[in-house]
Design a protein around this motif. Structure first.
Motif, PDB file in Angstrom:
ATOM      1  N   GLY A  70      -3.501  -5.507   0.925  1.00  0.00           N
ATOM      2  CA  GLY A  70      -3.029  -4.828  -0.363  1.00  0.00           C
ATOM      3  C   GLY A  70      -3.734  -3.551  -1.124  1.00  0.00           C
ATOM      4  N   THR A  71      -2.861  -3.069  -2.406  1.00  0.00           N
ATOM      5  CA  THR A  71      -3.519  -2.604  -2.357  1.00  0.00           C
ATOM      6  C   THR A  71      -3.157  -3.301  -4.464  1.00  0.00           C
ATOM      7  N   PRO A  72      -3.599  -3.921  -5.066  1.00  0.00           N
ATOM      8  CA  PRO A  72      -3.547  -4.676  -6.280  1.00  0.00           C
ATOM      9  C   PRO A  72      -3.348  -3.982  -7.937  1.00  0.00           C
ATOM     10  N   CYS A 127       1.144  -1.533   0.104  1.00  0.00           N
ATOM     11  CA  CYS A 127      -0.277  -0.477   0.418  1.00  0.00           C
ATOM     12  C   CYS A 127       0.906   1.273   0.088  1.00  0.00           C
ATOM     13  N   LYS A 128       0.395   2.740  -0.203  1.00  0.00           N
ATOM     14  CA  LYS A 128       1.354   3.182  -0.635  1.00  0.00           C
ATOM     15  C   LYS A 128       1.446   4.338   0.752  1.00  0.00           C
ATOM     16  N   GLN A 129       0.473   4.375   1.731  1.00  0.00           N
ATOM     17  CA  GLN A 129       0.054   4.091   3.201  1.00  0.00           C
ATOM     18  C   GLN A 129      -0.811   3.638   3.646  1.00  0.00           C
ATOM     19  N   ALA A 130      -0.633   4.089   4.923  1.00  0.00           N
ATOM     20  CA  ALA A 130      -1.848   2.697   5.861  1.00  0.00           C
ATOM     21  C   ALA A 130      -3.186   3.496   6.906  1.00  0.00           C
ATOM     22  N   CYS A 131      -4.214   3.354   6.048  1.00  0.00           N
ATOM     23  CA  CYS A 131      -5.453   3.562   6.918  1.00  0.00           C
ATOM     24  C   CYS A 131      -5.056   2.624   7.570  1.00  0.00           C
ATOM     25  N   TYR A 132      -5.645   3.454   8.809  1.00  0.00           N
ATOM     26  CA  TYR A 132      -5.750   3.957  10.264  1.00  0.00           C
ATOM     27  C   TYR A 132      -7.077   2.922  11.200  1.00  0.00           C
ATOM     28  N   TYR A 133      -7.372   2.318   9.915  1.00  0.00           N
ATOM     29  CA  TYR A 133      -8.957   1.343  10.481  1.00  0.00           C
ATOM     30  C   TYR A 133      -7.937  -0.347  10.038  1.00  0.00           C
TER      31      TYR A 133
END
Length: 383
Positions: free
Chosen positions: A60-62, A11-17
């Motif tokens: 993740g982010t495919p 992922c580009k960045q981590a979502c808080y949840y």
């Protein structure tokens, strides 16, 4: 029929949840993709000739995969597995990755279904969740994607503190305006060890308001029905012909192979899962070893899973299946444990006809009970 799930742990960045397995460092993405290809080849005999009808790239982010990486993964699936003529091939994507160029490229690939992580169309919500995209990108990507793809599902989160009912209504109206045929919608939940969990404990983020989430959920159910969606699973709403075939296969107990770090697999009475560590995963695969742990499910395990998945869906829990697959004692236990929920109108027993016009009784969750389904199901479990 079977499915293949492929986990892209970046992922580009981590979502808080979020508590899924991922890394925000993309330095070793190429090495890990090669490991995914190798694992697909290592496990090509695992489905024992069963035809693959769904392929799902999740994360993740495919959408962080390059076009060549995506092509290599799907080509490897086709090379090593028997795939039906018209499979459902889903790619999870974030709005900031879905440029005109990328959407055009995806439309020329084997991918035929997009799952877009919108979460909210409002800037303040996205910032509070630490999403990588902004509100305008959410709208722009849907406008572009709908030109190329008919089968699009979007994710929306409700129950966000300070999200008024009017704001939630507007979120849904914007979604309907783009003509999407499927919506997956989840209440914001606090998972242990996530950033959101830490913020709430420190008092920098408001606690989740269950009554607010219930208001949002009830409106979601009513409004999607008005738009022609079928509420076929607690968190999933699809128009006829647009149910997620891949996720439905999970709920109906079909076998699937999970590829990649942290991915799970299921084969009737066995479940396995890969190590949730990118480096350990790659090292094992490079040594021609599967970095997985396996468990053999007991009759009670299988019963409990059927209760949980069945009550979450429109297909319910078949009383005939309870007796036929698990035994009369399990059926009696389910009926006894469900009695108080039947009396409260949270569960009901309905009757359908099977393909031979034979009446089939099933235990289903009512509209009143849907928001409480996980707790209800746990009370029906056999311990």
């Amino acid at each position: 029929m079977a499915g293949i799930y492929i986990h892209i742990p970046f992922c580009k960045q981590a979502c808080y949840y979020c508590d899924f397995h991922f890394s925000t460092s993309l330095k070793k993405k190429g090495i890990l993709v090669k490991a995914l290809l190798a694992e697909l080849e290592l496990r090509k005999g695992e489905l024992q000739g069963q035809v693959v009808e769904t392929i799902y790239l999740g994360g993740g982010t495919p959408s962080l995969l390059g076009d060549e990486e995506l092509t290599a993964i799907l080509d490897t699936v086709y090379k090593n597995y028997s795939v039906t003529e018209d499979p459902e091939i889903t790619l999870e994507a974030n709005p900031d990755d879905l440029t005109n160029k990328r959407i055009n490229a995806l439309s020329n690939s084997l991918v035929n279904r997009l799952s877009i992580g919108i979460q909210s169309f409002f800037e303040d919500d996205l910032k509070n969740m630490n999403r990588a995209h902004n509100a305008q990108e959410a709208k722009d990507c849907l406008a572009l994607a709908s030109r190329y793809f008919d089968n699009i599902t979007i994710d929306l989160i409700y129950g966000i503190p300070n999200m008024s009912l009017n704001k939630w209504q507007e979120n849904l109206e914007i979604a309907f305006g783009f003509g999407v045929n499927h919506i997956s919608s989840y209440a914001l939940t606090v998972e242990p060890k996530t950033a959101l969990d830490t913020f709430i404990k420190k008092g920098t983020f408001q606690p989740i308001d269950e009554s607010l989430a219930l208001q949002h959920f009830n409106y979601l159910v009513d409004r999607t029905a008005e738009e022609g969606f079928i509420h076929y699973e607690i968190s999933n709403f699809g128009k006829p012909g647009y149910f997620s075939k891949h996720n439905t296969s999970y709920w109906q107990g079909k076998p699937y192979v999970g590829i990649g770090p942290s991915a799970h697999s299921f084969h009737g009475t066995k479940r396995s899962w890969n190590v949730a560590n990118n480096s350990k995963y790659v090292k094992a695969i490079q040594g021609n070893e599967l970095p997985s742990t396996m468990e053999v499910l007991t009759t009670t395990d299988l019963y409990n899973e059927y209760i949980m998945t069945g009550l979450r869906t429109i297909w319910g829990v078949s009383l005939d299946k309870l007796e036929g697959d698990f035994g009369i004692l399990y059926k009696q236990h389910a009926l006894k444990a469900s009695k108080k929920y039947l009396e409260k109108g949270l569960l009901s027993i309905s009757c359908d006809l099977d393909e031979n016009q034979k009446p089939i009784e099933k235990l289903v969750t009512t509209q009143k009970g849907k928001f409480l389904v996980d707790g209800i199901a746990s009370e029906l479990f056999m311990i």
